[in-house]
Design an enzyme around this catalytic site. Structure first.
Site, PDB file in Angstrom:
ATOM      1  N   ASP A  75      -3.866 -17.712  12.289  1.00  0.00           N
ATOM      2  CA  ASP A  75      -4.166 -16.486  13.038  1.00  0.00           C
ATOM      3  C   ASP A  75      -5.479 -15.901  12.529  1.00  0.00           C
ATOM      4  OD1 ASP A  75      -3.229 -14.132  14.826  1.00  0.00           O
ATOM      5  OD2 ASP A  75      -3.806 -13.174  12.944  1.00  0.00           O
ATOM      6  N   TYR A 124     -12.459 -10.250  11.958  1.00  0.00           N
ATOM      7  CA  TYR A 124     -12.241 -10.557  10.533  1.00  0.00           C
ATOM      8  C   TYR A 124     -13.494 -11.166   9.888  1.00  0.00           C
ATOM      9  CZ  TYR A 124      -7.317 -10.165  11.983  1.00  0.00           C
ATOM     10  OH  TYR A 124      -6.111  -9.746  12.509  1.00  0.00           O
ATOM     11  N   LYS A 150      -8.889 -13.481  18.481  1.00  0.00           N
ATOM     12  CA  LYS A 150      -8.732 -12.227  19.232  1.00  0.00           C
ATOM     13  C   LYS A 150     -10.066 -11.650  19.687  1.00  0.00           C
ATOM     14  CE  LYS A 150      -4.922 -11.287  16.024  1.00  0.00           C
ATOM     15  NZ  LYS A 150      -5.424 -11.684  14.681  1.00  0.00           N
ATOM     16  N   HIS A 189      -7.235  -7.805  21.087  1.00  0.00           N
ATOM     17  CA  HIS A 189      -6.853  -7.324  19.756  1.00  0.00           C
ATOM     18  C   HIS A 189      -6.182  -5.942  19.820  1.00  0.00           C
ATOM     19  CE1 HIS A 189      -8.198  -8.040  15.320  1.00  0.00           C
ATOM     20  NE2 HIS A 189      -7.065  -7.388  15.354  1.00  0.00           N
ATOM     21  N   SER A 213      -2.302  -7.887  21.797  1.00  0.00           N
ATOM     22  CA  SER A 213      -1.908  -7.389  20.482  1.00  0.00           C
ATOM     23  C   SER A 213      -1.985  -5.869  20.500  1.00  0.00           C
ATOM     24  CB  SER A 213      -2.846  -7.964  19.413  1.00  0.00           C
ATOM     25  OG  SER A 213      -2.502  -7.476  18.137  1.00  0.00           O
ATOM     26  N   ASN A 214      -1.044  -5.218  19.868  1.00  0.00           N
ATOM     27  CA  ASN A 214      -1.022  -3.762  19.741  1.00  0.00           C
ATOM     28  C   ASN A 214      -0.918  -3.058  21.088  1.00  0.00           C
ATOM     29  OD1 ASN A 214      -1.374  -3.575  16.780  1.00  0.00           O
ATOM     30  ND2 ASN A 214      -3.335  -4.544  17.210  1.00  0.00           N
ATOM     31  N   LYS A 248      -0.310 -13.450   5.190  1.00  0.00           N
ATOM     32  CA  LYS A 248      -1.660 -13.744   4.691  1.00  0.00           C
ATOM     33  C   LYS A 248      -1.606 -13.916   3.189  1.00  0.00           C
ATOM     34  CE  LYS A 248      -5.421 -11.985   2.399  1.00  0.00           C
ATOM     35  NZ  LYS A 248      -5.429 -11.241   1.104  1.00  0.00           N
ATOM     36  N   ARG A 264       1.160 -18.989  -3.391  1.00  0.00           N
ATOM     37  CA  ARG A 264       1.839 -18.110  -2.422  1.00  0.00           C
ATOM     38  C   ARG A 264       1.765 -18.689  -1.016  1.00  0.00           C
ATOM     39  NH1 ARG A 264      -0.956 -12.543  -4.448  1.00  0.00           N
ATOM     40  NH2 ARG A 264       0.376 -12.138  -6.262  1.00  0.00           N
ATOM     41  N   GLN A 284       4.398 -21.182  -0.939  1.00  0.00           N
ATOM     42  CA  GLN A 284       5.724 -20.540  -0.959  1.00  0.00           C
ATOM     43  C   GLN A 284       6.086 -19.963   0.419  1.00  0.00           C
ATOM     44  OE1 GLN A 284       6.997 -16.221  -2.598  1.00  0.00           O
ATOM     45  NE2 GLN A 284       5.963 -17.480  -4.129  1.00  0.00           N
ATOM     46  N   ASN A 285       5.123 -19.302   1.054  1.00  0.00           N
ATOM     47  CA  ASN A 285       5.438 -18.525   2.261  1.00  0.00           C
ATOM     48  C   ASN A 285       5.856 -19.395   3.450  1.00  0.00           C
ATOM     49  OD1 ASN A 285       4.852 -16.207   0.834  1.00  0.00           O
ATOM     50  ND2 ASN A 285       2.783 -15.980   1.656  1.00  0.00           N
TER      51      ASN A 285
HETATM   52  N1  LIG Z   1      -3.320  -7.902  15.416  1.00  0.00           N
HETATM   53  C1  LIG Z   1      -3.631  -7.028  14.498  1.00  0.00           C
HETATM   54  O1  LIG Z   1      -4.108  -5.920  14.794  1.00  0.00           O
HETATM   55  C2  LIG Z   1      -3.385  -7.347  13.066  1.00  0.00           C
HETATM   56  C3  LIG Z   1      -3.359  -6.311  12.106  1.00  0.00           C
HETATM   57  C4  LIG Z   1      -3.078  -6.649  10.781  1.00  0.00           C
HETATM   58  C5  LIG Z   1      -2.863  -7.969  10.431  1.00  0.00           C
HETATM   59  N2  LIG Z   1      -2.919  -8.972  11.370  1.00  0.00           N
HETATM   60  C6  LIG Z   1      -2.694 -10.396  11.007  1.00  0.00           C
HETATM   61  O2  LIG Z   1      -1.521 -10.497  10.213  1.00  0.00           O
HETATM   62  C7  LIG Z   1      -1.853 -11.074   8.958  1.00  0.00           C
HETATM   63  C8  LIG Z   1      -0.944 -10.562   7.859  1.00  0.00           C
HETATM   64  O3  LIG Z   1      -1.022  -9.173   7.704  1.00  0.00           O
HETATM   65  P1  LIG Z   1      -1.689  -8.478   6.446  1.00  0.00           P
HETATM   66  O4  LIG Z   1      -2.809  -9.322   5.972  1.00  0.00           O
HETATM   67  O5  LIG Z   1      -1.945  -7.081   6.830  1.00  0.00           O
HETATM   68  O6  LIG Z   1      -0.527  -8.380   5.352  1.00  0.00           O
HETATM   69  P2  LIG Z   1       0.650  -9.264   4.707  1.00  0.00           P
HETATM   70  O7  LIG Z   1       0.523 -10.702   5.119  1.00  0.00           O
HETATM   71  O8  LIG Z   1       1.925  -8.571   4.990  1.00  0.00           O
HETATM   72  O9  LIG Z   1       0.361  -9.108   3.150  1.00  0.00           O
HETATM   73  C9  LIG Z   1      -0.722  -9.735   2.532  1.00  0.00           C
HETATM   74  C10 LIG Z   1      -0.701  -9.393   1.052  1.00  0.00           C
HETATM   75  O10 LIG Z   1       0.470  -9.944   0.447  1.00  0.00           O
HETATM   76  C11 LIG Z   1       0.118 -10.719  -0.685  1.00  0.00           C
HETATM   77  N3  LIG Z   1       1.067 -11.844  -0.715  1.00  0.00           N
HETATM   78  C12 LIG Z   1       1.209 -12.806   0.228  1.00  0.00           C
HETATM   79  N4  LIG Z   1       2.230 -13.624  -0.077  1.00  0.00           N
HETATM   80  C13 LIG Z   1       2.750 -13.192  -1.254  1.00  0.00           C
HETATM   81  C14 LIG Z   1       3.812 -13.649  -2.070  1.00  0.00           C
HETATM   82  N5  LIG Z   1       4.558 -14.713  -1.724  1.00  0.00           N
HETATM   83  N6  LIG Z   1       4.068 -12.963  -3.220  1.00  0.00           N
HETATM   84  C15 LIG Z   1       3.324 -11.889  -3.547  1.00  0.00           C
HETATM   85  N7  LIG Z   1       2.304 -11.411  -2.821  1.00  0.00           N
HETATM   86  C16 LIG Z   1       2.018 -12.056  -1.668  1.00  0.00           C
HETATM   87  C17 LIG Z   1      -1.314 -11.153  -0.437  1.00  0.00           C
HETATM   88  O11 LIG Z   1      -1.972 -11.372  -1.664  1.00  0.00           O
HETATM   89  P3  LIG Z   1      -3.059 -12.546  -1.949  1.00  0.00           P
HETATM   90  O12 LIG Z   1      -3.840 -12.794  -0.696  1.00  0.00           O
HETATM   91  O13 LIG Z   1      -3.877 -11.981  -3.055  1.00  0.00           O
HETATM   92  O14 LIG Z   1      -2.274 -13.756  -2.371  1.00  0.00           O
HETATM   93  C18 LIG Z   1      -1.880  -9.934   0.275  1.00  0.00           C
HETATM   94  O15 LIG Z   1      -2.238  -8.928  -0.638  1.00  0.00           O
HETATM   95  C19 LIG Z   1      -3.334 -10.709   8.797  1.00  0.00           C
HETATM   96  O16 LIG Z   1      -3.959 -11.477   7.784  1.00  0.00           O
HETATM   97  C20 LIG Z   1      -3.830 -10.968  10.184  1.00  0.00           C
HETATM   98  O17 LIG Z   1      -4.011 -12.363  10.419  1.00  0.00           O
HETATM   99  C21 LIG Z   1      -3.166  -8.663  12.683  1.00  0.00           C
END
Ligand SMILES: NC(=O)c1ccc[n+]([C@@H]2O[C@H](COP(=O)([O-])OP(=O)(O)OC[C@H]3O[C@@H](n4cnc5c(N)ncnc54)[C@H](OP(=O)(O)O)[C@@H]3O)[C@@H](O)[C@H]2O)c1
Ligand SMILES: *[C@@H]1O[C@H](CO)[C@@H](O)[C@H](O)[C@H]1NC(C)=O
Ligand SMILES: *[C@@H]1O[C@H](CO)[C@@H](O)[C@H](O)[C@H]1NC(C)=O
Length: 329
Positions: A69, A74, A102, A135, A173-174, A275, A281, A284-285
């Protein structure tokens, strides 16, 4: 002998590395979408470096991710593209990968959509993306002035991008339910996907039920919500990653709490988008397809729902197409 043992070592490593097998789901247009994606947004205050996302995407594909994604906004589509090109050169098939990107808010004019997608494709080094999303429903020029283009016109541009073969599937999205309904009332093609924030604190059961009725797939962004102390606002509701109820469930399956959170979203029918830039990680994810939760465990996870949004984008509150509830400002 040296060569032979090297070959053996390579075989051993290949067999012992656990590569996840991510299932796919059907979109209403007939295409298949992998049930989990790697997120590539670095956060709103982080300037992209040269290749951190390139490494992450490369590790992810090795670990079994087939869905990436990304977004023009970005500023790392080029990194995604380089990693994908390198993996394809190593034998991964383009048709086995699913790339989502997006359209940014500055390109909402109907005539701007196809050129914006062509620009993303050039950065990605691809002939087509699997999924192109609007987006946000909110238009805004790069100088900060709002663009009041009707998102239905933007959507007409998306339909043109699809008919040119530049995007296999299109979605939004959104957008809120009323905004999607309006596209349908206008007789326009139905989005295949809605990407919105979904996590333990923001489970959105009504929106998920609506999408299920409409056969629209939901991608869940920010899937970890406020699980991690370094990311959670002080006012964010529980749980954190050391929550005893979650630790107990994780221990039972020899999984981690983040894996439990992702598995729950998968069981809600949501495509989570975790992400990470950290190899361990990332690996793992994606390992969340070899176990399932009990109803009692899902009830525990359900109890954390607070309708708490981590990305309310209040800065766009006065735009007529601001999509979210306007409380708690
Ligand atoms: N459409 C939209 O408007 C929109 C908005 C927001 C996000 N998104 C998409 O959704 C994705 C994910 O959302 P997000 O980036 O906001 O947040 P997220 O994936 O919920 O959280 C990312 C954070 O979690 C940490 N992390 C990941 N896996 C982990 C694990 N197993 N253990 C501990 N920490 C872990 C990462 O650290 P490290 O990277 O340091 O490992 C990072 O700090 C985005 O990257 C993007 O592609 C889309
Ligand atoms: C901002 O950009 C838009 C689109 O290019 C333009 O129409 C508008 O006049 C600009 N506004 C300002 C204040 O510069
Ligand atoms: C983005 O940055 C602003 C200002 O620094 C901050 O208040 C907000 O919480 C950030 N949003 C996200 C989703 O990180």
């Amino acid at each position: 002998m040296g060569l032979f043992s090297n070959v053996l070592t390579v075989i051993f490593v290949a067999v012992s590395t656990v590569t996840a097998n991510v299932p796919t789901l059907k979109l209403h247009d007939g295409h298949d979408i992998p049930a989990l994606a790697l997120g590539t947004w670095l956060g709103n205050n982080t300037k992209p470096g040269a290749n951190e996302v390139e490494h992450a995407v490369s590790w992810a594909i090795d670990a079994g991710y087939r869905h990436i994604d990304t977004a023009f906004a970005y500023r790392i589509e080029d990194q995604v593209g380089r990693a994908v090109a390198a993996k394809i050169a190593q034998g991964v098939k383009r048709e086995d990968l699913f790339i989502t990107t997006k359209l940014w808010n500055s390109e909402h004019a109907r005539s701007a959509v196809v050129p914006a997608l062509r620009q993303s494709l050039a950065s990605l080094g691809l002939e087509y993306v699997d999924l192109y999303l609007v987006h946000w429903p909110v238009g805004q020029f790069l100088n900060g002035t709002y663009d009041y283009t009707d998102y239905a016109d933007t959507w007409r541009g998306m339909i043109e991008a699809k008919s040119l073969g530049l995007a296999r599937s299109i979605g939004v999205s959104n957008f809120n339910q009323q905004q999607i309904d309006r596209l349908l009332e206008l007789g326009l093609e139905k989005p295949t996907v809605l990407q919105v924030e979904i996590n333990l604190n923001l489970q959105q059961p009504e929106l998920l039920a609506y999408c299920a009725r409409q056969n629209i797939r939901v991608m869940g962004y920010t899937p970890f919500g406020s699980l991690f102390y370094n990311k959670a606002q002080k006012t964010a509701p529980p749980p954190r990653v050391d929550d005893p109820a979650l630790v107990e469930i994780a221990n039972k399956y020899q999984k981690t709490v983040p894996q439990i959170a992702l598995r729950y979203l998968v069981e809600l029918g949501v495509i989570p988008i975790p992400k990470s830039l950290t190899k361990s990680r990332i690996e793992q994810n994606v390992q969340v397809f070899d176990f399932s939760l009990t109803q009692a465990e899902r009830d525990v996870l359900k109890s954390f729902d607070r309708n708490y949004r981590t990305i309310p984008q209040y800065k766009w509150l006065d735009h007529p197409y601001y999509p979210f509830e306007k409380k708690n400002q």
